[in-house]
Design an enzyme around this catalytic site. Sequence first.
Site: not given
Length: 266
Positions: A102, A104, A119
């Site tokens: 993720n 975020d 990522h």
Amino acid sequence: MSENRKTLQHFLEQNKPVTVLTGAGLSTASGIPDYRDSNGNWKSAPPMQHRDFMTNELLRKRYWARALHGWPVLYNAQPNASHLALAKMQKEGLIGTIITQNVDGLHQRAGATDVINLHGYANEMVCMSCGAQSPRLEMHERCLALNPEFAEMDATALPDGDADIETDFSTFQIADCLNCGGILKPDVVYFGDTVPKTRVAEAKQALAESEGLLVIGSSLMVFSGYRFARQAAKNNQPIAILTRGKTRADDLATFKIDEDIESVLV
């Protein structure tokens, strides 16, 4: 305590510290949409490819116009109970490194300290010409000011800061790098791009030094995550999977729990 919760607790206690690999399914309870259905198929069109972003100006305009509506969902999301539970388990020594697919940043906001953003991080920007880094909020606000007509459109949020809008994007004005005028890109690994080798090596080393792997909320359909299940299997490390639907590593798992994540972790 449910049987599944007992099974997972036993796994963690017998194999601590366990490396954890998390995917989009962990953040859906924070209001962030995920990519795939329970069969591992795309729910909507596949995300932007790195090559398209860099070479096609119209597609880049489309990306940023949609991001005006999609990215605030990502930016304003709060850690959910599962993020908090994992941070607590980390402090207790049950789990070690958290490798997350993720972008975020919610693991860190929940209090986790040993986290590898496989990522990248969607709230930071990098210039593809000069390498300057800057806050994404800054670019977002510049794009809003340049494109008020796009900001007023209605849209449904999609994964990773995208949104469902189809219109004529040719008039959209992209805010470029303030340092050199180059192309700004979120500091994340796009589909078609590769995870930096040093980041992969760090994650592999963390897994090698732990006692097992726990996969949460990932279908593992993308090789960047699946490789860690393969590594654990090759090294005879136990693998537990907690996610809804099938995964690419179902046949490698020591056991799998197909249940709501929060109901098992919390």
